[in-house]
Motif scaffolding. Sequence first.
Motif, PDB file in Angstrom:
ATOM      1  N   LEU B  26       0.842  -1.199   0.000  1.00  0.00           N
ATOM      2  CA  LEU B  26       0.000   0.000   0.000  1.00  0.00           C
ATOM      3  C   LEU B  26       0.872   1.242   0.000  1.00  0.00           C
ATOM      4  O   LEU B  26       1.763   1.375   0.846  1.00  0.00           O
ATOM      5  N   ALA B  27       0.629   2.150  -0.932  1.00  0.00           N
ATOM      6  CA  ALA B  27       1.345   3.428  -0.971  1.00  0.00           C
ATOM      7  C   ALA B  27       0.338   4.542  -0.743  1.00  0.00           C
ATOM      8  O   ALA B  27      -0.806   4.457  -1.204  1.00  0.00           O
ATOM      9  N   GLU B  28       0.767   5.592  -0.019  1.00  0.00           N
ATOM     10  CA  GLU B  28      -0.170   6.685   0.274  1.00  0.00           C
ATOM     11  C   GLU B  28       0.419   8.038  -0.104  1.00  0.00           C
ATOM     12  O   GLU B  28       1.612   8.270   0.048  1.00  0.00           O
ATOM     13  N   GLY B  29      -0.470   8.918  -0.536  1.00  0.00           N
ATOM     14  CA  GLY B  29      -0.054  10.283  -0.851  1.00  0.00           C
ATOM     15  C   GLY B  29       0.259  10.406  -2.334  1.00  0.00           C
ATOM     16  O   GLY B  29       0.751   9.492  -2.976  1.00  0.00           O
ATOM     17  N   MET B  30      -0.037  11.596  -2.866  1.00  0.00           N
ATOM     18  CA  MET B  30       0.105  11.819  -4.301  1.00  0.00           C
ATOM     19  C   MET B  30       1.561  11.700  -4.749  1.00  0.00           C
ATOM     20  O   MET B  30       1.838  11.171  -5.829  1.00  0.00           O
ATOM     21  N   LYS B  31       2.501  12.163  -3.908  1.00  0.00           N
ATOM     22  CA  LYS B  31       3.901  12.143  -4.326  1.00  0.00           C
ATOM     23  C   LYS B  31       4.392  10.701  -4.509  1.00  0.00           C
ATOM     24  O   LYS B  31       4.908  10.339  -5.570  1.00  0.00           O
ATOM     25  N   GLU B  64     -13.937   6.371   4.640  1.00  0.00           N
ATOM     26  CA  GLU B  64     -13.365   5.110   4.144  1.00  0.00           C
ATOM     27  C   GLU B  64     -11.839   5.165   4.179  1.00  0.00           C
ATOM     28  O   GLU B  64     -11.173   4.201   4.532  1.00  0.00           O
ATOM     29  N   LEU B  65     -11.329   6.323   3.797  1.00  0.00           N
ATOM     30  CA  LEU B  65      -9.874   6.525   3.774  1.00  0.00           C
ATOM     31  C   LEU B  65      -9.278   6.270   5.154  1.00  0.00           C
ATOM     32  O   LEU B  65      -8.253   5.596   5.294  1.00  0.00           O
ATOM     33  N   ARG B  66      -9.929   6.826   6.178  1.00  0.00           N
ATOM     34  CA  ARG B  66      -9.422   6.636   7.547  1.00  0.00           C
ATOM     35  C   ARG B  66      -9.386   5.162   7.920  1.00  0.00           C
ATOM     36  O   ARG B  66      -8.535   4.732   8.682  1.00  0.00           O
ATOM     37  N   LEU B  71      -1.805   6.142   8.004  1.00  0.00           N
ATOM     38  CA  LEU B  71      -1.306   7.441   8.474  1.00  0.00           C
ATOM     39  C   LEU B  71      -2.252   8.060   9.505  1.00  0.00           C
ATOM     40  O   LEU B  71      -3.461   7.838   9.455  1.00  0.00           O
ATOM     41  N   VAL B  72      -1.702   8.848  10.409  1.00  0.00           N
ATOM     42  CA  VAL B  72      -2.522   9.579  11.368  1.00  0.00           C
ATOM     43  C   VAL B  72      -3.353  10.629  10.613  1.00  0.00           C
ATOM     44  O   VAL B  72      -4.529  10.824  10.888  1.00  0.00           O
ATOM     45  N   ARG B  73      -2.718  11.282   9.636  1.00  0.00           N
ATOM     46  CA  ARG B  73      -3.447  12.231   8.788  1.00  0.00           C
ATOM     47  C   ARG B  73      -3.411  11.737   7.343  1.00  0.00           C
ATOM     48  O   ARG B  73      -2.498  12.072   6.591  1.00  0.00           O
ATOM     49  N   PRO B  74      -4.410  10.924   6.956  1.00  0.00           N
ATOM     50  CA  PRO B  74      -4.407  10.369   5.593  1.00  0.00           C
ATOM     51  C   PRO B  74      -4.423  11.511   4.573  1.00  0.00           C
ATOM     52  O   PRO B  74      -5.039  12.556   4.797  1.00  0.00           O
ATOM     53  N   SER B  75      -3.728  11.290   3.451  1.00  0.00           N
ATOM     54  CA  SER B  75      -3.526  12.420   2.551  1.00  0.00           C
ATOM     55  C   SER B  75      -4.400  12.384   1.305  1.00  0.00           C
ATOM     56  O   SER B  75      -4.159  13.142   0.379  1.00  0.00           O
ATOM     57  N   GLY B  76      -5.398  11.493   1.263  1.00  0.00           N
ATOM     58  CA  GLY B  76      -6.377  11.567   0.174  1.00  0.00           C
ATOM     59  C   GLY B  76      -6.133  10.643  -0.996  1.00  0.00           C
ATOM     60  O   GLY B  76      -7.002  10.486  -1.850  1.00  0.00           O
ATOM     61  N   CYS B 131      10.946  -3.105   3.418  1.00  0.00           N
ATOM     62  CA  CYS B 131      10.920  -1.801   2.724  1.00  0.00           C
ATOM     63  C   CYS B 131       9.512  -1.400   2.280  1.00  0.00           C
ATOM     64  O   CYS B 131       9.309  -0.256   1.886  1.00  0.00           O
ATOM     65  N   TYR B 132       8.537  -2.317   2.346  1.00  0.00           N
ATOM     66  CA  TYR B 132       7.155  -1.964   1.991  1.00  0.00           C
ATOM     67  C   TYR B 132       6.300  -1.671   3.220  1.00  0.00           C
ATOM     68  O   TYR B 132       5.089  -1.481   3.115  1.00  0.00           O
ATOM     69  N   ASN B 133       6.932  -1.623   4.379  1.00  0.00           N
ATOM     70  CA  ASN B 133       6.287  -1.146   5.604  1.00  0.00           C
ATOM     71  C   ASN B 133       5.824   0.303   5.347  1.00  0.00           C
ATOM     72  O   ASN B 133       6.579   1.109   4.782  1.00  0.00           O
ATOM     73  N   PRO B 134       4.577   0.652   5.706  1.00  0.00           N
ATOM     74  CA  PRO B 134       4.066   2.003   5.381  1.00  0.00           C
ATOM     75  C   PRO B 134       4.959   3.142   5.899  1.00  0.00           C
ATOM     76  O   PRO B 134       5.105   4.163   5.227  1.00  0.00           O
ATOM     77  N   LYS B 135       5.565   2.970   7.085  1.00  0.00           N
ATOM     78  CA  LYS B 135       6.412   4.051   7.615  1.00  0.00           C
ATOM     79  C   LYS B 135       7.703   4.188   6.818  1.00  0.00           C
ATOM     80  O   LYS B 135       8.240   5.279   6.673  1.00  0.00           O
TER      81      LYS B 135
END
Lengths: 237, 237
Positions: B26-31, B64-66, B71-76, B131-135
């Motif tokens: 799982l990858a998060e954030g637009m960047k 749903e995102l939450r 992430l504590v503050r999901p980025s969309g 390396c695929y750990n979300p943090k």
Amino acid sequence: MVAKSELKRIRSLHQKKYRIREGQFLAEGMKLVGELLDSGLEPVGLYSTAPEELPGSQPITEGELRKASALVRPSGVLGVFPIPDPEPLTFEGWTLALDGVRDPGNLGTLIRLCDWFGIGELLCSPDTVDCYNPKVLQATMGSIARVRVVYKDLAETLDASGLPVYGASMEGEAIGGEQPLSPGILVMGSESHGLSGPVRDRLSQTWAIPSFGRAESLNVATAAAILLYEIRRATRK
Amino acid sequence: MVAKSELKRIRSLHQKKYRIREGQFLAEGMKLVGELLDSGLEPVGLYSTAPEELPGSQPITEGELRKASALVRPSGVLGVFPIPDPEPLTFEGWTLALDGVRDPGNLGTLIRLCDWFGIGELLCSPDTVDCYNPKVLQATMGSIARVRVVYKDLAETLDASGLPVYGASMEGEAIGGEQPLSPGILVMGSESHGLSGPVRDRLSQTWAIPSFGRAESLNVATAAAILLYEIRRATRK
């Protein structure tokens, strides 16, 4: 046996507003507490699950420790210390300055770096994270006992110092040459915004860390590590 | 509207055992998601609270995102991607190797450093954090899309490479001289135990980062930053 009210008071020191109100901070773990004691700081309270191993400490149970600790895995030793009075900066040798660094782990790592590279003074903008935040203290690995951290308006303080101000920027001059360097203040910007306008206006020189790949930037602590290393390397001869 | 079962499946990818079972991460954030897409990785699923801004994504609500986010503050923006098949190491130029690095933030910062210094391959001992750990992914700032991370037994792989192996140690030779360097493998030890015995036995050369203060050690990512910088500086001419 530690009273409930005392545990609650210790726990309140996890938060900056209570640290300011009480003028105290909480340190955890034998290494950090030991280095603070070695530095001559007088504790307000010492607590240990093995009090025979820490002279002057009172016993605390594992259950009490969990109630007072800021750590996921409390390490058996707590120390409450007075926040040292702010001392004036001396600007001897090199000074590191931070412009809005927000991440506690980054600030702790930067304090540890200062200690490694013999930088005794760390100047922080008022919006930099508090150096007595428990996560910052943990990441310093005891170096907080040897680095003086001072919070002050950066622009004013840079002006008053009369020293050259160095900053990092992608557009700066590549470091690693053999140019002579006059001791001064190295300013690192925040994780998300870099250097603020008033600080950028005061730079005598901007440095770039040469890039060989495609990452857009470096983490603030790794960038500072490289720049402090380079300062010491270039002025070692 | 994303089905509950799908949110639960995405959420399960926070854990290594489900990432391995599903062969996905799982990858998060637009960047981060953007850099993975740019690298040519085909997503299994893309979700965005503003789907018009991310072609091919399906809408997801904040609620749903939450439920799915790490992430504590999901980025969309969420992306589910297949874990790339392990490719053989080529050992072109310099390789970084990690011996039991456990902290996700450190591994992410090290991947970002590899990307900055043009190190395309990162060899990790099997006990290094995934390396695929979300943090880890978050701390790479997208650099995971450009650095090939391979988990393998270090001693065997170092032997098979036939390359010089460099390691950092307090007792090593101070870096910063003008000695010529043959490209090889730089190995960094774990946060708490340093290099393991079998790796120490295989070092061609040990390096020390000169210290000017009293800190006992440096954080693994800041030490690697200095060594990678020095490798590039010393071989630039």
